[in-house]
Motif scaffolding. Structure first.
Motif, short mmCIF file in Angstrom:
data_model
loop_
_atom_site.label_atom_id
_atom_site.label_comp_id
_atom_site.label_asym_id
_atom_site.label_seq_id
_atom_site.Cartn_x
_atom_site.Cartn_y
_atom_site.Cartn_z
N UNK A 161 3.81 6.67 50.65
CA UNK A 161 3.79 5.24 50.27
C UNK A 161 5.00 4.87 49.41
N UNK A 162 5.47 5.82 48.64
CA UNK A 162 6.61 5.52 47.74
C UNK A 162 7.90 5.29 48.54
N UNK A 163 7.92 5.76 49.81
CA UNK A 163 9.15 5.66 50.59
C UNK A 163 9.14 4.46 51.56
N UNK A 164 7.99 3.82 51.71
CA UNK A 164 7.87 2.69 52.65
C UNK A 164 7.10 1.56 51.97
N UNK A 165 6.93 0.43 52.70
CA UNK A 165 6.26 -0.72 52.08
C UNK A 165 4.76 -0.79 52.39
N UNK A 166 4.41 -0.34 53.58
CA UNK A 166 2.99 -0.34 53.98
C UNK A 166 2.74 0.90 54.83
#
Ligand SMILES: NC(=O)c1ccc[n+]([C@@H]2O[C@H](COP(=O)([O-])OP(=O)(O)OC[C@H]3O[C@@H](n4cnc5c(N)ncnc54)[C@H](O)[C@@H]3O)[C@@H](O)[C@H]2O)c1
Length: 444
Positions: A161-166
């Protein structure tokens, strides 16, 4: 006279900005065909054929209005360039190696995408051979309890989750043994106790689903496994605004069945028997060769006819149908399944007729666009105020052999009812008029 209060303006759908992370459980034939296909389309090498979100249009307003935008231009969907993939498997093969093993896509296609596909390496899986007898994985998590394994997955979801938005999760893993809903599945509380006590009623697919839904991540199920079809998961889905839908991609034979059976019913033609058999030589075929996994698939495949034909309403036409489904593991065919149907129908005065269908299909080529659409639509549901907290997204039945419904509601299996339901849901959430096909207004 007092005027009616204005209804509050509908809350807006959150735009699909940024990256959509797709966590794929099981990087086998379907998953690798899906991922490689998305990359091939992104590079302009091929078209996303079979995908409603990419190639479909939707009629809006009257037939005389000439408004039929592309679905993806009408609703705020994530674009293909914004999809970021990761996943789990019980084997260490990266997506390139696994796709090469699956032999669905041609070597030449895979070579062009090689560095990208090699970069997607599976995380170790939550797996237990008790639930898939024909597989023996080496790339598997260790844990003190099922709860511990769920927590490990939750950590991985949080890190991603920290690397993408959803994030959306989709199960493209194997078919597990048949499990009936039991006491452990009845509430979130009993389920969590079951995670602590390693209850045998909790299959690996349910540990993934629990981790996803606990983190507010929508979950799709490509296999016929019980997974989210239990009260505990439905509650968790609603509570955490993490949409879910039914199970088992509707691709080959069942796709055909849910087109033909509604036609017989619409014309009041009787059905005496429907014999369906398949030969299939991929790993899925090998897993389904185990009677316990086949039972799960059989239940999913057998369900559709009864619901479509409604023998209680039409006893003279459908009460005594002999319905049989077989799947035979036959390695020479690989992923290129052949599905035969022999249908014994009867017409006017009971005179018998026969129909034979021989579908020489490609299993994963049919499943990949379904996986794509489910991921994009579940992400849309999560961003749509009216849909995000209702749990089951019945409007996605279109894609699934076993649609999930509210308790007490029978599922719609007719492909054209499902298609209408899906498109009307899109019109509804976008504030457009529903299309009923009444059409009297053209004759005023
Ligand atoms: N292809 C179709 O048309 C179609 C249609 C409906 C349903 N399905 C279902 O989709 C699923 C995938 O099909 P496939 O042809 O890709 O099969 P596959 O055997 O090629 O891939 C499944 C992958 O899941 C992995 N796996 C199994 N258990 C796992 C776990 N607990 N955690 C992580 N990975 C796990 C396996 O190692 C394998 O790589 C099957 O359940 C199949 O029944 C496929």
């Amino acid at each position: 006279m007092a005027t009616e209060p204005q209804t509050a303006a509908k809350e807006k759908i959150v735009p699909a900005t940024g990256k959509l992370g797709v966590m794929v459980v099981g990087l086998g034939a379907v998953a690798t065909t899906f991922i490689a296909g998305v990359e091939a389309v992104r590079r302009g090498h091929a078209l996303p054929i079979g995908s409603l979100t990419q190639m479909g249009t939707i009629r809006l307003g009257k037939r005389t209005d000439n408004r039929s935008p592309l679905v993806r231009e009408f609703i705020p969907l994530a674009g293909l360039n914004d999809l970021v993939f990761t996943g789990w498997d019980i084997f260490e093969d990266n997506v390139y190696e696994s796709a090469a093993h699956a032999k669905v896509l041609e070597k030449e296609t895979l070579e062009q995408l090689k560095p990208y596909l090699e970069s997607i390496k599976p995380l170790p899986a939550v797996f237990d051979q008790h639930y898939v007898k024909r597989l023996n994985g080496t790339h598997v998590k260790k844990g003190k309890s099922k709860r511990d394994l769920a927590n490990q997955l939750i950590e991985e979801i949080r890190a991603f989750k920290k690397t993408v938005d959803r994030v959306v999760m989709i199960w493209c893993g194997s078919t597990e043994i048949f499990i009936e809903p039991g006491a452990v599945h009845q509430s979130v509380e009993t389920f969590e106790k079951g995670l602590d006590s390693n209850d045998a009623g909790i299959a690996p697919s349910q540990i993934y689903a629990y981790a996803a839904l606990s983190e507010g991540v929508p979950f799709a199920n490509g296999a016929p496994n019980l997974t989210v079809d239990i009260p505990a998961m439905i509650d968790l889905s609603k509570k955490n605004s993490a949409p879910i839908c039914g199970k088992d991609f509707k691709t080959g034979q069942t796709f055909m069945k849910t087109v033909l059976a509604p036609a017989f019913k619409a014309r009041l033609l009787g059905v005496a028997g429907w014999y369906s058999t398949n030969i299939l030589g991929n790993r899925d075929g090998e897993v389904l060769d185990d009677p316990e996994s086949f039972k799960t698939k059989e239940e999913s495949k057998l369900g559709v006819l009864d619901y479509i034909l409604q023998p209680d309403l039409y006893p003279d036409l459908y009460k005594n149908i002999y319905h049989k489904v077989r799947i035979n593991y036959y390695p020479p065919r690989g992923d290129n399944k052949e599905g035969w149907d022999n249908i014994d129908i009867f017409g006017w005065l009971g005179y018998p007729m026969q129909i034979k269908v021989d579908f020489l299909c490609r299993d994963s080529i049919l499943a990949a666009p379904i996986a794509l659409d489910l991921v994009l639509f579940l992400d849309l549901a999560k961003r749509t105020p009216e849909l995000k907290s209702i749990g089951i997204q019945e409007w996605l039945s279109f894609y699934l052999k076993s649609p999930q419904t509210a308790p007490g509601l029978y599922p719609e299996h007719d492909l054209f009812i499902q298609s209408m339901k899906l498109k009307n849901t899109l019109r509804h959430i976008m504030g457009e008029d529903l299309i009923t096909h009444l059409g009297l207004e053209y004759y005023d």
